[in-house]
Design an enzyme around this catalytic site. Structure first.
Site, PDB file in Angstrom:
ATOM      1  N   ASP A 396     -58.353  46.639  75.800  1.00 27.98           N
ATOM      2  CA  ASP A 396     -57.278  45.889  75.175  1.00 27.98           C
ATOM      3  C   ASP A 396     -57.523  44.405  75.436  1.00 27.98           C
ATOM      4  OD1 ASP A 396     -54.760  45.373  73.963  1.00 27.98           O
ATOM      5  OD2 ASP A 396     -53.840  45.274  75.940  1.00 27.98           O
ATOM      6  N   LYS A 530     -48.769  23.118  60.093  1.00 24.79           N
ATOM      7  CA  LYS A 530     -49.881  23.384  61.017  1.00 24.79           C
ATOM      8  C   LYS A 530     -50.430  24.771  60.717  1.00 24.79           C
ATOM      9  CE  LYS A 530     -47.775  25.465  65.143  1.00 24.79           C
ATOM     10  NZ  LYS A 530     -46.397  25.695  64.748  1.00 24.79           N
ATOM     11  N   THR A 641     -57.268  45.612  69.775  1.00 24.16           N
ATOM     12  CA  THR A 641     -56.031  44.882  70.026  1.00 24.16           C
ATOM     13  C   THR A 641     -55.096  44.934  68.826  1.00 24.16           C
ATOM     14  OG1 THR A 641     -55.126  42.695  70.583  1.00 24.16           O
ATOM     15  CG2 THR A 641     -57.129  42.733  69.276  1.00 24.16           C
ATOM     16  N   ASP A 643     -53.344  42.352  68.184  1.00 23.92           N
ATOM     17  CA  ASP A 643     -53.146  40.928  67.903  1.00 23.92           C
ATOM     18  C   ASP A 643     -53.823  40.529  66.592  1.00 23.92           C
ATOM     19  OD1 ASP A 643     -52.159  38.441  68.397  1.00 23.92           O
ATOM     20  OD2 ASP A 643     -52.935  38.327  70.438  1.00 23.92           O
ATOM     21  N   ARG A 742     -55.336  44.102  64.879  1.00 20.07           N
ATOM     22  CA  ARG A 742     -54.182  44.683  64.193  1.00 20.07           C
ATOM     23  C   ARG A 742     -54.246  46.212  64.240  1.00 20.07           C
ATOM     24  NH1 ARG A 742     -50.460  41.491  64.640  1.00 20.07           N
ATOM     25  NH2 ARG A 742     -49.264  42.420  62.947  1.00 20.07           N
ATOM     26  N   LYS A 748     -56.204  53.069  67.847  1.00 18.65           N
ATOM     27  CA  LYS A 748     -57.090  52.849  69.000  1.00 18.65           C
ATOM     28  C   LYS A 748     -57.679  54.174  69.467  1.00 18.65           C
ATOM     29  CE  LYS A 748     -54.774  48.726  70.876  1.00 18.65           C
ATOM     30  NZ  LYS A 748     -54.208  48.105  72.081  1.00 18.65           N
ATOM     31  N   ASP A 769     -53.317  47.831  79.559  1.00 16.63           N
ATOM     32  CA  ASP A 769     -52.214  47.615  80.499  1.00 16.63           C
ATOM     33  C   ASP A 769     -50.852  47.963  79.932  1.00 16.63           C
ATOM     34  OD1 ASP A 769     -52.272  45.454  78.687  1.00 16.63           O
ATOM     35  OD2 ASP A 769     -51.110  44.234  80.070  1.00 16.63           O
ATOM     36  N   ASP A 773     -51.560  51.206  74.830  1.00 18.99           N
ATOM     37  CA  ASP A 773     -52.929  51.597  75.182  1.00 18.99           C
ATOM     38  C   ASP A 773     -53.008  53.031  75.699  1.00 18.99           C
ATOM     39  OD1 ASP A 773     -53.860  48.932  74.679  1.00 18.99           O
ATOM     40  OD2 ASP A 773     -53.025  48.340  76.608  1.00 18.99           O
TER      41      ASP A 773
END
Length: 1089
Positions: A396, A530, A641, A643, A742, A748, A769, A773
């Site tokens: 992860d 931004k 991940t 993310d 993603r 996973k 963690d 996961d």
């Protein structure tokens, strides 16, 4: 053919869901509709219990016994025990029954204890108190008693007990802030919105008056496609920066998204255990062959009338006609006689070695974390040796590789005072950061610094918090956000302007930017933006783009997360037009997302570039060094991940997973929108098949949506052959590192399963963690949890738990290396010493008329594996260090020497087996040769068969023990005590067993046998000569191999020995010189005196 649909229908029917529908109706507060208004169909939903345990009180014994007797050895010894009970055999049933009972009992106690720990963890979660609104009051009940339709009140910093639909919050705008770190790994704050029709119901009394129903879909595991995603609060997420909320339970227990993403527990078996089972099958075939050969030869030998039974034991005519039954019982009797070739004690020793060996991880001070005050945990000791065989590491990102603690490292600002001021204004205004005042929690005052109250920032993006905190370090503070007036206050060193936030154009992964429209106190309108350089630069019409681009690329290569900042001024008319465009898109009933994207595209253009920022997502200490060591050890590291791609890619660069010269290949939604998945996959495969540069590093990035398409069971036929899965695996094999972003938790696990099932069948390790996961941790061969900030779900469900990612290096390269070396020697040695033990018994049958006469005494048969030879190999398998620990850490390439189960391959196994056969032949025929026509005692008495067997057994015990001593590299006083003590124990036991008349024995055939043998000089000579001859071939082989074909390990052993030798002699010379000086000084003083 895909049977998933049929399987689901059968499952639904068996669970009482005959009338299954694709949606469910939830009655808020369990208030049924009035009679006659609509048809009321009650639905049954599960309670809110979470179950991660494997056994129950009722199924533990049958289920555990079933799993244990799946082991070939256990099942074999059960059969042997039953045979000994049924027919008359040469040995007692207790010789097989007691060891089997001991193994089964010890294993059941160990596995039962581990499952009891899981039950305790489940009870802690299920019995956690929650607040439920009933009859206008808030009452407490246990989490497991929640039902679908209950109205739940959750307070700040509490976890959601089930999946909820948000009804109202303590905030006036109906929003709340949530962290989903335990679900998708993102610890940033996300904003959720109450249902528009219910957000005004703020108190328990008001919520209780609701008479509403919710129509929603049936449970599904996908975290990224939930119904009403802005209203759905998932179990495991935590409420932040909101005093309380009211929500209604829609999915409970094992139907929550977190539970659906759990992978079911299965019994994990190591590669060593699989090798043991394969070797047992071979030895079982050898055993059957021996029994069959002896049975056939017995009847061939007895075919001669002169060699049939003696006259006093002749069979009756009826008995003589029962040839088949007699032959079968003889065959079983030979099986029992030779069954010691498969020792049940090996499994006892392996269990003890694994259990005791696991304490070396627990006692490792280097893996103790001072900050947490905790060390590593071992939840199961069955996989210790698997730590030395890992080929793929799936990790992860958030909280595992990184600390999720971001810091502003650099601002690149184009020259000019006005642009500098606008740049800092943009950073302070263009974000979704909330200011939270510190408070007292559990009686401890937080946020008091040097006697003054402070505040901290929260946001949906940790990057935004880093930017605002970076501005704070320059005395540019975001002071407050007034939710009622929607006003930002920013304090600059030189001015104190006041801005009103008018519009927020939220960030999304397609645009890869966000914007805000603000109005200053002077009435000027600004649009600040931004975002990623690729999404901002094309929309810039003014500014030194190339100069900023160069700096951004430099920072990206360094692993920093970069953002570009731009702005434009708006006139009042332009602002009015922008508002009209946005409102039209927001109110659209159809294709709302598409129209919003088109509106953003029109608004966000014609920018003036201000500069760029660089934020560092701080890696955990030594994370990059650990990944580099794993690469050198021959392992492939994949990052899985939830993310965003940009964030994850930056972390991969920072952790040295991707290097500066790594060519990144993308298999993402963005690319598959431009080109079909079929074409992208085949283009990448053609690229690698077309003679690509072997010296170039390649990295692959794939996202969850594309992975789902790759893993679909129904795929169109490919003209060039091969399914999408096979092509994907082929591409991955050519990449040094892979990043999967993603990812849903179940995806996973699917990735890990895909690699496990590939043709190489590599050993996999997953480390994470968070609760997101857990699925991949359970799916991998070895699962490691990190005890971090995201709770202990991963640590509880893992095989091992550590406090920091850096400890993985020592766990694999040192502990894993030692565990595998030790248990590989243990397994091969056990088979070797049992071949040495039983093969003379097989040869002896040719000299006793195949009468099933044992060569060894019953006590020797029972104690050989239990007492005489068990402790030395057990201690060796616990303490052996063939290479110094520091060398293993410094040189990760040594891990490659033991990869792919190299010490338990068939050639090695065959060598050990033939070595055992050779030694057994030497024992037996050497003793036969020395006994032949020879008188050994002073009175001319001949030795009998028990003396012959005792001589063979004595040579056997000394040879196998000294063989282990020759293999030992790491000597301690414990090794010496156990090895020489075992030999001494054998001698003392033999003297006592044959030197005393034991009253509990009906007959004592070994009386005075051992003493009589030792009183003979030729017997001593025979023992010494046979031991030397037996050990000589193995010693010669080792010397030749080390001299001619040394392995890397053997070279280092020689170097280590030489350095130790030189160090010893240097110390010895220093001591001699010191003694010489002392002597001269003493002589000089004596002369002076």
């Amino acid at each position: 053919m895909d049977f998933s649909t049929i399987r689901n229908l059968i499952t639904r029917y068996c669970t009482g869901e005959e009338s299954w529908v694709d949606s469910r109706t939830v009655y808020i507060g369990h208030k049924e509709p009035p009679l006659g208004t609509e048809a009321y169909i009650p639905q049954r939903f599960p309670d809110n219990r979470i179950v991660s345990s494997k056994y129950t009180f009722w199924n533990f014994i049958p289920k555990n016994l079933f799993e244990q007797f799946r082991r070939i050895a256990n099942f074999y010894f059960l059969i042997i025990f039953l045979v000994q009970l049924i027919i008359d055999t040469p040995t007692s049933p207790m010789t097989s029954g007691l060891p089997l009972f001991f193994v089964i009992t010890v294993t059941a106690i160990k596995q039962g204890y581990e499952d009891w720990i899981r039950h305790k963890a489940d009870n802690a979660v299920n019995q956690c108190p929650v607040h439920v609104t009933q009859h206008g009051k808030v009452v407490r009940k246990q989490s497991q008693k929640l039902r679908v339709g209950d109205i739940v009140q959750v307070k700040e910093d509490e976890m959601f007990p089930c999946d909820l639909i948000l009804l109202s919050t303590s905030r006036e705008d109906g929003t709340c802030f949530v962290t989903t770190a335990s679900l998708d790994g993102e610890s940033s704050h996300k904003t959720y919105y109450a249902v528009q029709d219910t957000k005004a119901f703020n108190t328990a009394e008001e919520v209780d008056t609701l008479h509403s129903t919710i129509e929603c879909e049936q449970p599904q595991p996908d975290l990224y496609k939930p119904l009403g995603s802005e209203n759905l609060l998932l179990r495991g997420a935590t409420l932040k920066n909101t005093e309380y909320i009211h929500a209604v339970a829609i999915y409970t227990g094992m139907e929550t998204k977190m539970a659906l993403n759990y992978q079911s527990k299965s019994q994990k078996r190591s590669a060593v255990e699989k090798s043991m089972n394969a070797y047992l099958i071979v030895y079982l075939c050898i055993l059957i062959s021996k029994a069959l050969i002896n049975t056939v030869l017995k009847y061939v030998w007895q075919a001669n009338p002169n060699r049939d039974e003696p006259w006093y034991n002749q069979k009756t005519e009826t008995e003589r006609q029962r040839h088949l039954i007699r032959a079968f019982t003889d065959f079983l009797a030979f099986m029992v006689l030779f069954n010691y070739i498969i020792p049940v004690s090996m499994y006892v020793t392996v269990e003890m070695q694994k259990f005791l060996g696991s304490y070396f991880i627990l006692w490792d001070d280097d893996m103790f974390d001072e900050e947490l005050g905790e060390g590593p945990l071992v939840n199961t000791s069955d996989l210790n040796e698997e730590l030395g065989q890992v080929e793929y590491v799936f990790t992860d990102k958030t909280g595992t590789l990184t600390e999720n603690n971001m810091e502003l490292r650099e601002c690149c600002i184009l020259p000019g005072a006005e642009r500098e001021e606008l740049f800092f204004r943009a950073l302070c205004l263009c974000h979704t950061v909330q200011v939270k005042e510190e408070e007292t929690v559990d009686g401890i005052k937080r946020g008091i610094y040097q006697g003054k109250s402070t505040s901290f920032y929260i946001s949906s993006s940790p990057d935004e918090v880093a930017l605002v905190e970076g501005m704070k370090s320059r005395s540019i503070n975001l002071l407050n956000l007034k939710t009622c007036n929607v006003v930002f206050l920013c304090a600059f060193v030189f001015i104190l302007p006041r801005f009103e936030l008018l519009e927020v154009l939220n960030f999304d992964s397609v645009r890869r930017r966000m914007s805000v429209i603000v109005r200053s106190s002077s009435g000027e309108y600004y649009l600040f933006c931004k975002g990623a350089d690729s999404s901002v630069f094309p929309r810039v019409v003014s500014g030194k783009v190339e100069q900023v681009r160069a700096r951004v690329e430099h920072n990206a290569v360094e692993g920093l997360r970069t953002l570009c900042v731009a702005y434009k001024k708006l006139t009042h008319e332009e602002y009015e037009e922008t508002c009209h465009l946005l409102n039209s898109a927001k109110l659209a009933l159809r294709e709302r997302d598409k129209k919003l994207a088109e509106a953003y595209d029109v608004i966000e253009k014609d920018f003036i570039l201000l500069g760029a920022t660089a934020v560092e997502d701080r890696l955990q200490d030594k994370a990059a060094d650990t990944i580099e060591s794993l690469h050198k050890a021959g392992m492939k590291v994949w990052v899985l991940t939830g993310d965003k791609m940009e964030t994850a890619a930056a972390t991969c660069y920072a952790s040295k997973l991707f290097h500066r010269n790594t060519q990144i290949l993308e298999l993402t939604t963005k690319r598959t929108e431009e080109q079909s998945l079929h074409d992208v996959l085949f283009d990448l495969r053609t690229f690698f098949q077309g003679g690509y540069n072997d010296y170039q590093d390649y990295g692959l990035i794939i996202d969850g949506a594309t992975l789902s398409a790759v893993l679909k069971p129904t795929q169109e036929g490919t003209s060039n052959g091969g399914s999408y899965k096979e092509i994907f695996l082929e591409i991955c094999r050519n990449c040094s590192a892979v990043l999967c972003c993603r990812m849903a938790p179940l995806q996973k696990a699917q990735i890990v399963k895909l690699i496990k099932a590939s043709k190489e069948h590599p050993i996999t390790l997953a480390i994470g963690d968070g609760a997101n996961d857990v699925s991949m941790i359970l799916e991998a061969h070895v699962g490691i949890g990190i005890m971090g900030k995201e709770g202990r779900q991963a640590a509880r469900n893992s095989d091992y738990a550590i406090t920091k990612f850096k400890h993985l290096k020592k766990m694999l390269l040192v502990h894993g290396h030692y565990y595998y070396i030790r248990i590989a020697e243990l397994v091969q040695y056990f088979f070797y010493k049992n071949v040495c033990f039983i093969f003379p018994q097989f040869l002896y049958q040719f000299f006793c008329g195949f009468s099933q006469q044992p060569l060894y005494d019953t006590a020797y048969l029972t104690l050989y594996n239990i007492s005489f030879t068990s402790l030395p190999i057990l201690l060796y398998s616990l303490m052996e260090q063939h290479i110094n620990m520091d060398i293993l850490k410094r040189d990760p390439s040594l891990y490659r020497d033991i990869a792919k189960n190299s010490l338990l391959r068939w050639p090695t196994f065959i060598y050990w087996t033939f070595l055992g056969v050779f030694d057994a032949v030497v024992f037996f025929f050497g003793a036969v040769f020395l006994f032949d026509n020879t008188t050994f005692t002073s009175n001319g008495q001949m030795f009998g068969n028990w003396t012959f067997g005792t001589l063979v057994f004595t040579v056997l015990v000394f040879t196998v023990t000294l063989k282990l001593a020759l293999d030992t590299h790491y000597w301690t006083w414990i090794n010496h005590f156990v090895i020489w003590g075992s030999l001494l124990f054998y001698v003392i036991f033999s003297l006592l067993w044959g030197g005393i008349i034991w009253p509990f024995l009906n007959y004592q055939r070994m009386y005075y046998v051992f003493m009589q043998m030792l009183s003979s000089g030729p017997a001593w000579l025979s023992i010494i000569l046979l031991i030397i001859v037996s050990l000589l071939p193995d010693v010669v082989k080792k010397v030749l191999c080390r001299a001619l074909w040394p392995t890397t390990t053997e070279r280092i052993q020689v170097r280590q020995h030489n350095s130790h030798y030189l160090h010893f002699h240097r110390d010895e010379k220093i001591q001699l010189a010191h003694m010489s000086n002392m002597y001269k000084y003493g002589v000089q003083n004596t002369t002076e005196a």
